[in-house]
Design a protein around this motif. Structure first.
Motif, mmCIF file in Angstrom:
data_model
loop_
_atom_site.group_PDB
_atom_site.id
_atom_site.type_symbol
_atom_site.label_atom_id
_atom_site.label_comp_id
_atom_site.label_asym_id
_atom_site.label_seq_id
_atom_site.Cartn_x
_atom_site.Cartn_y
_atom_site.Cartn_z
ATOM 1 N N GLY A 165 0.788 -1.225 0.000
ATOM 2 C CA GLY A 165 0.000 0.000 0.000
ATOM 3 C C GLY A 165 0.817 1.271 0.000
ATOM 4 N N ASP A 166 2.137 1.142 -0.090
ATOM 5 C CA ASP A 166 2.998 2.325 -0.141
ATOM 6 C C ASP A 166 3.103 2.784 -1.600
ATOM 7 O OD1 ASP A 166 4.830 4.341 0.179
ATOM 8 O OD2 ASP A 166 6.535 3.034 0.646
ATOM 9 N N TYR A 167 2.013 3.320 -2.118
ATOM 10 C CA TYR A 167 1.978 3.707 -3.526
ATOM 11 C C TYR A 167 2.883 4.903 -3.808
ATOM 12 C CZ TYR A 167 -2.133 0.729 -3.201
ATOM 13 O OH TYR A 167 -2.986 -0.324 -2.960
ATOM 14 N N THR A 168 2.995 5.794 -2.832
ATOM 15 C CA THR A 168 3.869 6.952 -3.020
ATOM 16 C C THR A 168 5.319 6.511 -3.171
ATOM 17 O OG1 THR A 168 2.380 8.387 -1.745
ATOM 18 C CG2 THR A 168 4.658 9.124 -2.012
ATOM 19 N N GLY A 169 5.750 5.601 -2.289
ATOM 20 C CA GLY A 169 7.122 5.096 -2.372
ATOM 21 C C GLY A 169 7.365 4.326 -3.649
ATOM 22 N N ALA A 170 6.380 3.519 -4.048
ATOM 23 C CA ALA A 170 6.522 2.739 -5.277
ATOM 24 C C ALA A 170 6.594 3.657 -6.488
ATOM 25 C CB ALA A 170 5.347 1.771 -5.421
ATOM 26 N N ALA A 171 5.763 4.698 -6.505
ATOM 27 C CA ALA A 171 5.766 5.630 -7.628
ATOM 28 C C ALA A 171 7.105 6.350 -7.733
ATOM 29 C CB ALA A 171 4.636 6.641 -7.480
ATOM 30 N N LYS A 172 7.647 6.750 -6.593
ATOM 31 C CA LYS A 172 8.945 7.437 -6.589
ATOM 32 C C LYS A 172 10.048 6.529 -7.124
ATOM 33 C CE LYS A 172 12.123 9.909 -3.527
ATOM 34 N NZ LYS A 172 12.387 10.355 -2.129
ATOM 35 N N ALA A 173 10.061 5.275 -6.652
ATOM 36 C CA ALA A 173 11.091 4.329 -7.093
ATOM 37 C C ALA A 173 10.950 4.005 -8.577
ATOM 38 C CB ALA A 173 11.006 3.051 -6.257
ATOM 39 N N LEU A 174 9.722 3.817 -9.023
ATOM 40 C CA LEU A 174 9.494 3.481 -10.433
ATOM 41 C C LEU A 174 9.835 4.651 -11.349
ATOM 42 C CD1 LEU A 174 6.178 1.523 -9.956
ATOM 43 C CD2 LEU A 174 8.243 0.584 -11.008
ATOM 44 N N THR A 175 9.508 5.866 -10.916
ATOM 45 C CA THR A 175 9.850 7.046 -11.715
ATOM 46 C C THR A 175 11.360 7.167 -11.866
ATOM 47 O OG1 THR A 175 7.846 8.201 -10.975
ATOM 48 C CG2 THR A 175 9.602 9.547 -11.914
ATOM 49 N N SER A 176 12.073 6.923 -10.778
ATOM 50 C CA SER A 176 13.540 6.963 -10.837
ATOM 51 C C SER A 176 14.071 5.894 -11.782
ATOM 52 C CB SER A 176 14.131 6.756 -9.431
ATOM 53 O OG SER A 176 13.755 7.808 -8.572
ATOM 54 N N GLU A 177 13.442 4.727 -11.749
ATOM 55 C CA GLU A 177 13.852 3.633 -12.629
ATOM 56 C C GLU A 177 13.629 3.985 -14.100
ATOM 57 O OE1 GLU A 177 12.203 -0.830 -13.601
ATOM 58 O OE2 GLU A 177 12.298 -0.221 -11.495
ATOM 59 N N VAL A 178 12.485 4.588 -14.384
ATOM 60 C CA VAL A 178 12.177 4.990 -15.756
ATOM 61 C C VAL A 178 13.190 6.038 -16.235
ATOM 62 C CG1 VAL A 178 10.504 6.259 -17.178
ATOM 63 C CG2 VAL A 178 9.728 4.449 -15.636
ATOM 64 N N GLN A 179 13.459 7.021 -15.394
ATOM 65 C CA GLN A 179 14.396 8.087 -15.762
ATOM 66 C C GLN A 179 15.808 7.547 -15.948
ATOM 67 O OE1 GLN A 179 13.687 10.813 -12.517
ATOM 68 N NE2 GLN A 179 11.964 11.809 -13.545
ATOM 69 N N ALA A 180 16.201 6.593 -15.096
ATOM 70 C CA ALA A 180 17.533 6.007 -15.220
ATOM 71 C C ALA A 180 17.669 5.225 -16.528
ATOM 72 C CB ALA A 180 17.810 5.100 -14.023
ATOM 73 N N SER A 181 16.615 4.502 -16.897
ATOM 74 C CA SER A 181 16.640 3.751 -18.157
ATOM 75 C C SER A 181 16.787 4.689 -19.346
ATOM 76 C CB SER A 181 15.362 2.916 -18.304
ATOM 77 O OG SER A 181 15.278 1.922 -17.313
ATOM 78 N N GLU A 182 16.031 5.775 -19.314
ATOM 79 C CA GLU A 182 16.095 6.735 -20.415
ATOM 80 C C GLU A 182 17.458 7.425 -20.462
ATOM 81 O OE1 GLU A 182 11.552 8.143 -21.221
ATOM 82 O OE2 GLU A 182 12.586 9.110 -19.549
ATOM 83 N N LYS A 183 17.995 7.743 -19.306
ATOM 84 C CA LYS A 183 19.309 8.385 -19.252
ATOM 85 C C LYS A 183 20.385 7.463 -19.811
ATOM 86 C CE LYS A 183 22.397 10.880 -16.117
ATOM 87 N NZ LYS A 183 22.630 11.321 -14.709
ATOM 88 N N ALA A 184 20.208 6.160 -19.596
ATOM 89 C CA ALA A 184 21.174 5.180 -20.100
ATOM 90 C C ALA A 184 20.977 4.897 -21.586
ATOM 91 C CB ALA A 184 21.065 3.884 -19.298
ATOM 92 N N GLY A 185 19.947 5.487 -22.165
ATOM 93 C CA GLY A 185 19.722 5.326 -23.596
ATOM 94 C C GLY A 185 18.855 4.155 -23.987
ATOM 95 N N GLY A 186 18.217 3.516 -23.011
ATOM 96 C CA GLY A 186 17.364 2.367 -23.307
ATOM 97 C C GLY A 186 15.942 2.621 -22.865
ATOM 98 N N PRO A 187 14.978 1.893 -23.398
ATOM 99 C CA PRO A 187 13.584 2.089 -22.993
ATOM 100 C C PRO A 187 13.319 1.483 -21.620
ATOM 101 C CG PRO A 187 13.735 0.259 -24.535
ATOM 102 C CD PRO A 187 15.112 0.859 -24.446
#
Length: 419
Positions: A165-187
């Motif tokens: 139920g920690d949706y805020t924490g999950a959203a923060k972690a997932l957003t960071s993951e998405v941004q890291a993937s894009e920064k690394a040049g991959g989807p």
């Protein structure tokens, strides 16, 4: 549309079993090769090892306790006992005992760092399998603090946050993951984006939801994503109704108009805005797709189609006079509208030229909407490279800039007719 992405139970079970097997192998080598084990300690530990291999973990724990009950144990004996206890407790699902054994091994100074990370990864997996999400988070965070870099542990952490139920924490972690993937040049992975979409829905965070669907459309474009995104966009508090028709235009372009009511409403909005030819085209597409022309609304649909056909003919006949008035006008409003109408009717070259003249003349009552529609006309005529440049100039907080961004996103999937 909300999607929860979690590891399938069978996959979770296989993952945890594989990690436990690795622990058994490590402890087995320890018993066979360790020096300084007295027979009264080594014998029950050997029995515990055999029981672990047979997946009789509770019985193995009893044998470990027998070894631990021997008095006067030296450092090597205590270390081997704790490592065997960790393997048995992990297999038995006794996370508290397993974690305590890991702490004891860590304090001994004899535990190699790679082995410590392997144990932490295994325990985090066991905690997740036991649906102890707080423990999963604790062990997973410790794993990364100790220098681990397994992507599977990151997945466990995020899913544990979501499922607890920690949706805020999950959203923060997932957003960071998405941004890291894009920064690394991959989807980013589609699974991560779908889980982020679900967290945004749980949080009722429209901005995050729209952001995530845009990412899904960027990397994994699907018609259903467009329909959901456009529906959400129109429900945003700052979205102006004056862009409802432009939103329908994008829905039509992406194939995400949902039903007969959508086709009828879009056609009516087009007619009300002074674009009867566009309205007729919308209805024609509805008939061609089989959505219109049958059922209880068929007669009304045909009346509307006949009306727009008549108005389209009248517009075409009046075009020369309208064009002369638009060119003579002090501002560019009439030129932009006429040009857009022509572009929507298939006369893209002339329509775009008139729109450009109107934009250059200035004095526009709705400058951002005019630029947005100029970009739309460029997309629909195949001039997608120029459309991107146009959309980047659209500003505002009433929906114009957001629609420009979405139209630009759609345009990326279309080939350009112009260099």
């Amino acid at each position: 549309m909300t999607t929860t992405t979690t590891l399938p139970p069978q996959r979770k079970a296989r993952t945890a079993s594989a990690l436990i097997a690795a622990l058994v192998l490590g402890t087995g080598l320890a018993v066979q090769a360790a020096e300084g084990l007295r027979p009264e300690v080594g014998k029950p530990l050997q029995a515990a090892q055999d029981l672990i291999k047979a997946q009789k973990f509770k019985e193995a724990l009893a044998k470990v306790r027998d070894a631990d009950a021997v008095s006067g144990k030296n450092a090597q004996e205590s270390f081997t006992i704790e490592r065997m206890r960790l393997a048995a407790a992990s297999g038995a699902g006794d996370l508290n005992t397993a974690t305590a054994s890991l702490d004891a091994l860590d304090k001994s100074g004899k535990l190699a760092q790679p082995e410590k990370l392997r144990y932490l990864e295994s325990l985090a997996g066991s905690a997740y399998r036991a649906q102890d999400y707080a423990k999963t988070n604790q062990l997973g965070q410790r794993y990364y603090k100790e220098g681990g870099n397994s992507a599977s542990v990151r997945t466990l952490l995020v899913q544990a946050q979501y499922l607890s139920g920690d949706y805020t924490g999950a959203a923060k972690a997932l957003t960071s993951e998405v941004q890291a993937s894009e920064k690394a040049g991959g989807p980013p992975s589609e699974a991560s984006l779908k889980l982020l979409l679900s967290t945004a829905s749980k949080l009722n965070d429209t901005d995050k939801y729209v952001y995530t669907v845009e990412k899904l459309l960027t990397y994994y474009p699907k018609k259903e994503y467009w329909g959901d995104l456009l529906s959400r966009l129109q429900r945003k508090p700052n979205f102006s109704e004056k862009f409802a028709l432009d939103t329908y235009r994008l829905a039509l372009a992406t194939g995400s108009l949902r039903n007969a009511n959508d086709y009828i409403e879009m056609a009516q909005l087009a007619a009300q805005a002074g674009y009867p030819a566009e309205g007729k085209q919308v209805l024609d597409k509805g008939y061609a797709s089989g959505v219109l022309g049958s059922g209880p609304g068929a007669e009304r649909q045909q009346r509307l189609r006949d009306l727009l056909t008549k108005r389209s003919s009248e517009d075409k006949a009046a075009q020369p006079g309208v064009e002369a008035q638009a060119i003579a006008a002090a501002d560019g409003n009439a030129l932009v509208k006429l040009g857009f109408n022509l572009a929507l009717s298939g006369e893209s070259a002339k329509g775009l030229s008139l729109m450009q003249q109107g934009l250059s003349k200035g004095g526009l009552a709705a400058a951002e909407a005019s630029k947005l529609r100029y970009g739309i006309a460029q997309v629909l005529s195949g001039n997608t490279s120029q459309a991107h440049a146009t959309f980047r100039t659209v500003t505002g907080t009433d929906g114009a800039a957001e629609l420009a961004r979405l139209w630009s996103l759609f345009a990326r999937s279309k080939p350009s007719n112009a260099a």
